[in-house]
Design an enzyme around this catalytic site. Structure first.
Site, short mmCIF file in Angstrom:
data_model
loop_
_atom_site.label_atom_id
_atom_site.label_comp_id
_atom_site.label_asym_id
_atom_site.label_seq_id
_atom_site.Cartn_x
_atom_site.Cartn_y
_atom_site.Cartn_z
N GLU B 61 -37.78 30.72 13.11
CA GLU B 61 -37.87 32.06 12.50
C GLU B 61 -38.55 33.07 13.05
O GLU B 61 -38.20 34.24 12.93
CB GLU B 61 -38.41 31.77 11.02
CG GLU B 61 -37.54 31.07 9.76
CD GLU B 61 -37.35 29.67 10.05
OE1 GLU B 61 -37.63 29.00 11.01
OE2 GLU B 61 -36.35 29.29 9.54
N HIS B 130 -38.30 26.46 -2.13
CA HIS B 130 -37.15 27.08 -1.96
C HIS B 130 -36.65 27.69 -3.03
O HIS B 130 -35.46 28.05 -3.49
CB HIS B 130 -35.90 25.80 -1.71
CG HIS B 130 -35.95 25.33 -0.18
ND1 HIS B 130 -36.75 24.42 0.19
CD2 HIS B 130 -34.94 25.36 0.69
CE1 HIS B 130 -36.57 24.24 1.42
NE2 HIS B 130 -35.32 24.58 1.78
C1 LIG Z 1 -38.49 26.70 8.55
C2 LIG Z 1 -37.25 26.48 7.94
N1 LIG Z 1 -36.31 26.89 8.38
C3 LIG Z 1 -34.92 26.79 7.90
C4 LIG Z 1 -34.57 25.69 6.97
C5 LIG Z 1 -33.48 25.46 6.31
N2 LIG Z 1 -32.87 24.13 6.85
C6 LIG Z 1 -32.98 23.17 6.19
S1 LIG Z 1 -32.50 21.60 6.86
C7 LIG Z 1 -31.98 22.44 8.36
C8 LIG Z 1 -31.43 21.99 9.47
C9 LIG Z 1 -32.61 20.87 9.91
O1 LIG Z 1 -31.99 20.18 11.09
P1 LIG Z 1 -32.49 18.84 11.65
O2 LIG Z 1 -34.22 19.13 11.98
O3 LIG Z 1 -31.70 18.36 12.65
O4 LIG Z 1 -32.68 17.66 10.38
P2 LIG Z 1 -31.67 16.84 9.98
O5 LIG Z 1 -31.06 17.96 8.74
O6 LIG Z 1 -30.47 16.97 10.81
O7 LIG Z 1 -31.98 15.69 9.37
C10 LIG Z 1 -32.32 23.81 8.00
C11 LIG Z 1 -32.05 25.01 9.29
C12 LIG Z 1 -35.87 24.90 6.66
N3 LIG Z 1 -35.85 24.20 5.72
N4 LIG Z 1 -36.95 25.31 6.98
#
Ligand SMILES: Cc1ncc(C[n+]2csc(CCOP(=O)(O)OP(=O)(O)O)c2C)c(N)n1
Ligand SMILES: Cc1ncc(C[n+]2csc(CCOP(=O)(O)OP(=O)(O)O)c2C)c(N)n1
Ligand SMILES: [Mg+2]
Ligand SMILES: [Mg+2]
Lengths: 333, 326, 326, 333
Positions: B61, B130
């Site tokens: 971000e 959220h």
């Molecule tokens: C700081 C932040 N940015 C964006 C999000 C939205 N978001 C939730 S899960 C996700 C993807 C995360 O991917 P990863 O770390 O690979 O974990 P996975 O979901 O694959 O287990 C995003 C972008 C968030 N929760 N927090």
């Protein structure tokens, strides 16, 4: 990836791990179905496919070691002792929920089992886990803290700050990345220049790292066990990147159309439950014993679904409890 | 385009109109490209404008908003998406310390014409991290324009104004309104920043609302109309510039004020509005200034608990009845 | 200890008293160790308590506050320093999304007993990114206690209460007050959180102030006393818990209210106070509620310009005279 | 550290760089004295000792390349064309100040010379610089953006996010660390596990890096020139870590007692002005020409001090200008 590390796991222990994984898998499927039935609201991020990371790691930890997970954390909560009924109760907004229906799927927490929460802001819990490790060291308890996180978390600032400080202070913390190849709908490879987003960053902090098969519960347990020993001995953090795959989409609204054809099928051939079954067979555990464990797991889940369905909703007064330590929510006179 | 569109569609339509007009408008954010965004508010943009105008980013971000700032300082008009407004906390330095102060600190040398868009608000059972309404964080920081539309037509008109603005704009899209429908506005529809709308006229009491609380206020007004009570509903549309002229003018007519806001009472924008009214509008008032805001607790997950905490039509009606009985 | 100490000395003395009482109190922050902190507010702590209780960190605000949180969840009482309060923006996620919501979201399973201390406020010519009064960012977030002392004795008494609090506390130390002097309080001096002080009694008008604006209000009260006007000055001490009982009681006596705050008018805490008064205190008021706040601009560097922007004694006096003439 | 890179610099050009460095040094000394005299308020962070980084880099850049500096940025502002009188005017709160006395020492900005600001929040400008580079690429201008930052900035999250994204998008941005061994009063070595806090992190983003002698203006110019060429050719960012030392304390209130005995003296033997003098001698430039340049620099500074002293204070109305693009500060009707 590292292969077997030569730390042996007894057949009955492994059978127990298999059953735990089966319970988690069953609970995740149940959560999925309950969602479609309209009984789970909000959002959920299912961990089906990731079970070996949670169960293997937990098997290698002391009960008082701290665990910190992400919004995709049902498996970690259950691996640390949260019951499927408590978890489903939470997802179904029941008063019996693990967090009294105030947290939801993304915040499963079981403090009494040192499972100190699931965090919905990507990467935020890495410094928090480091802080728990610092605390353990200050108090001289020999505890280790473990932060599980996704591949996508490796590009956020908190990751960097946590790994650096944990390294410099040589804290007893393990950073375990569940690399499932994707963030939400975008492949990690498209936003990271190194191949292994966690492990390939470890040298930037002079930390050791390993890339392992995250679908093999034995490999996970062995790797985490050795890293935890190192940490307890005062030798500092380890970065572990466990390769795995999520069977469902990112969250309930995601059909996962961005995956190339065949990718899921290929990973399904390495389903952590099947990998464990094969290991059990190799150790001479009869197939009927494994099937019996699977049946026990299914029964546990079925009971949990019924219990969660039957449970009452939350007391409305709960909305005004527990902002503060005195149990209340008063902010003014 | 259809005659009726959803709020969600209005977001991408609003952005697309500006991208067609002005090649310097470029979007960036997480999963906004081919996937069309988690809320599908950028659906179609990647297909129409391609990867050089619509950029998928890592989960960074600070880099998203920081890069948008650098680009805005050098000839681009970036539209950055922060997926959930709660995550503005992860790049707050840019929104609190860097972007709003740049022009002033440099004695006017540098402008930062960017838009940061984000999904705001609760009511969907997404839990405490959220679901927040965080416009108030921004209100405490001079130098940001703050937009929070309540209907599809305003989404498009305010998006045009926001993207054309040479000043930085925070654009709050309310999650609870995404599926709501409204008239699709004509081409070149533009709603200037800082002009409140009188969403409904009435002579007995003024309700000031924003984004998600506008439909609540309108529903309450409907209910009270059945009792012959005239409720005037003002949709602020923007917190900065804040259109107090419209509020004070309405109060001149009604002498009674209720403010309905989704954020917690403590530190909420309603306090700023109430303070101005208690000063400049003091002589207009025939009754105490009332606020219906969220309770001062984190947002709970369960919908039954969430309803206890955030404003509902029933709470607005109850507050109006008490106020009118004063 | 001397009979008179500075506000600056009171900070380290307040921390030291608690570190002596409770071995679980541990400090961390940038340059707080042997160097004693940029404002010398941790002077002497490293010498007395050593490196296992006083930790120098890298420039990693997220790690500082995030680690403090993890430690607080597991049996330590961390006192984390964020050098300038403006930098809270660099770790805002922890203060907005993590720390204040943890206890609630977990259904009461986990508490976070920590203190984040920081140098707040302007008037020293440090420019727009090192001078803000950012208590209002925190006020918008339920779940944080907010302390902002105005004198050395309160610094010590409130520090004791903050460190002993099982709830998270943001502790704002005002840069402009660091050199100011006051009585050194006795051992075990404790000022409970959420109790305003009547810093001066008076019957004609109530001034509500906080931290740096308390001395401004007292100076203005002195000036008006010469004209026979009684100004009651209330030092809020805390924004959460907010002691409105004391404010409303005073208003019962004076019927006139002026709020003096250093932060910008928009989104300032004065709005929350004014809104409560315009509601619950409506019948007590004989005049509009007035606020003297900073102008809604970033803080300029030059002292001549800064004086245009932030509250001064002259501005408080002028506002009081207008209010009394109403 | 890399030695000479074989890109030659003509003697007269080098003499010009020497004079620029001398002007900066003189201005920093003047700022110090004016502080002691009570004519500069607030705080300042002097760059005496760091001149070669700013001057060498600027010499290797195009006039329209973007520069982003820190609160310790007087040298960068001047190297990019801000006059000593404008800078001192700003420090002395004069209406003639570079930022109209609204920014101060920590925010020197000369947008007309593509010097896009000095940033007082550590590390914040790294993503901003990457954004300017992205913009240059989008607009197809061939410009490069340069972010100068301290060793201490390498442990903050924004550093990580900027380097990763700049690498993945292959942006024309240079990350130049002025490693002066200290943050405020704490040595960087005590809070970073790797030896070179910037360069040793570059591989985590698959970026090339170099550690160079930051006190040798020729080495800096050569290194930055090659990296800028690479960036302009679309080959992406480079991390450059320039080793240097600050002659004064961190800021005006810092006597720098935390430095080990002799350290400053040792670095003074490698004063960038002396290194340049030696290079000039090596190129056959007569000592009297160098002395003449030094005298011109001193005169420039003396004139600037007088001009800044004589300048009027800011118009009080300036406090209410330029929040918005319309020139005003209205936030409500
Ligand atoms: C700081 C932040 N940015 C964006 C999000 C939205 N978001 C939730 S899960 C996700 C993807 C995360 O991917 P990863 O770390 O690979 O974990 P996975 O979901 O694959 O287990 C995003 C972008 C968030 N929760 N927090
Ligand atoms: C985010 C943030 N944290 C802390 C500070 C306070 N601070 C200002 S300069 C400085 C030290 C920076 O050291 P370094 O990056 O090495 O730069 P140098 O001062 O040595 O040039 C610190 C901690 C700040 N300005 N911003
Ligand atoms: Mg992933
Ligand atoms: Mg340094």
């Amino acid at each position: 990836m590292t292969a077997d590390l030569g730390v042996s796991i007894a057949p009955d222990v492994l059978l127990g791990l298999f059953e735990q994984m089966a319970v988690i898998r069953g609970t995740e499927k149940a959560a999925h179905d309950l969602f479609l039935a309209g009984l789970v609201k909000g959002t959920t991020h299912l961990a089906a496919g990731h079970e070996a990371v949670a169960v293997g790691a937990s098997a290698a930890l002391r009960p008082d070691d701290y665990v910190f997970a992400t919004y995709r954390g049902h498996h970690h909560a259950m691996a640390r002792g949260a019951t499927p009924a408590e978890c489903l109760g939470e997802l179904m907004s029941k008063g019996t929920g693990l967090n009294k229906a105030k947290g939801g799927s993304m915040h499963l927490t079981k403090a009494s089992a040192s499972m100190l929460g699931s965090y919905a802001i990507v990467g935020a819990h890495l410094p928090i886990a480091a802080g728990a490790a610092w605390s353990a060291r200050l108090r001289g308890t020999g505890q280790v803290a473990v932060a599980f996180f996704g591949d996508g978390a490796t590009n956020i600032g908190a990751f960097h700050e946590a790994l650096n400080l944990a390294a410099v202070w040589s804290l007893p913390v393990l950073f375990i990345c569940e690399n499932n190849l994707y963030m939400e709908y975008t492949p990690i490879g498209s936003v990271t220049a190194v191949e292994h987003p966690a492990a390939d960053r470890a040298p930037a902090y002079r930390l050791p790292s390993q890339v392992i098969d995250g679908n093999d519960v034995v490999v996970v347990a062995q790797t985490v066990g050795l890293a935890a020993e190192r940490a307890r001995a005062g030798e500092g953090p380890t970065v572990i990147e466990a390769m795995t795959y999520r069977h469902f989409g990112h969250s309930r609204t995601d059909p996962a159309t961005y995956r190339p054809d065949g990718e899921l099928d290929e990973w399904l051939t390495r389903d952590p439950l099947d990998v464990a079954r094969a290991r059990l067979a190799g150790l001479g555990v009869p197939a009927e014993d494994v099937d019996a464990a699977a049946r026990r797991a299914a029964a546990t889940v079925a009971d949990a679904v019924e219990a969660a369905k039957a449970a009452p909703g939350p007391d409305p007064a709960e909305a005004f409890r527990d902002v503060w330590q005195d149990g209340g929510a008063a902010w003014r006179t | 385009m259809a005659d009726v569109i959803t709020y969600r569609e209005a977001v991408s339509e609003g952005i697309a109109r500006e991208m067609r007009r002005d090649r310097s408008v470029v979007c960036l954010g997480e999963d906004i490209g081919a996937a069309g965004g988690v809320f599908k508010t950028t659906a179609g943009l990647f297909a129409e404008f391609g990867g050089e105008r619509v950029w998928d980013t890592p989960i960074s971000e600070q880099a998203i908003v920081g890069m948008a700032m650098g680009a805005a300082m050098t000839g681009i008009r970036p539209v950055a998406e922060i997926m959930f407004s709660d995550f503005l906390a992860c790049c707050w330095d840019y929104l609190a310390n860097e972007i709003p102060k740049m022009r002033y600190m440099t004695g006017g040398q540098v402008t930062v014409p960017l838009v940061v868009r984000t999904a705001n608000g609760g009511g969907l059972g997404f839990g405490a991290q959220h679901s927040q309404s965080v416009e108030n964080w921004a209100l405490a920081v001079p130098g940001l324009k703050i937009v929070a539309p309540s209907n599809p037509s305003d989404v498009i008109g305010l998006m045009a104004a926001a993207i054309r603005s040479d000043d930085p704009v925070l654009f709050f899209e309310h999650k609870g309104l995404m599926a709501s429908k409204g008239e699709a506005p004509p081409a070149e529809h533009l709603v200037p920043l800082g002009q409140a709308a009188v969403a409904r006229e009435g002579g007995d009491v003024t309700v000031v609302a924003l984004a998600s609380t506008v439909p609540l206020a309108l529903a309450a007004a409907d209910r009270l109309a059945a009792d012959g009570i005239g409720v005037e509903v003002i949709d602020l549309r923007c917190l900065v510039p804040l259109d107090m002229a419209t509020v004070l003018a309405s109060l001149g007519k009604t002498s009674r004020l209720l403010i309905v806001e989704e954020n917690p009472y403590q530190g909420g924008w309603g306090g700023t509005v109430a303070a101005i009214v208690a000063d400049e509008g003091f002589e207009l008032l025939d009754a105490p200034v009332r606020r219906v805001a969220s309770e001062c607790v984190p947002l709970p997950f369960a919908d039954a608990l969430e309803d206890e905490v955030i404003p509902t039509t029933a709470k607005v009606i109850a507050a109006l009845r008490t106020l009118l009985a004063y």
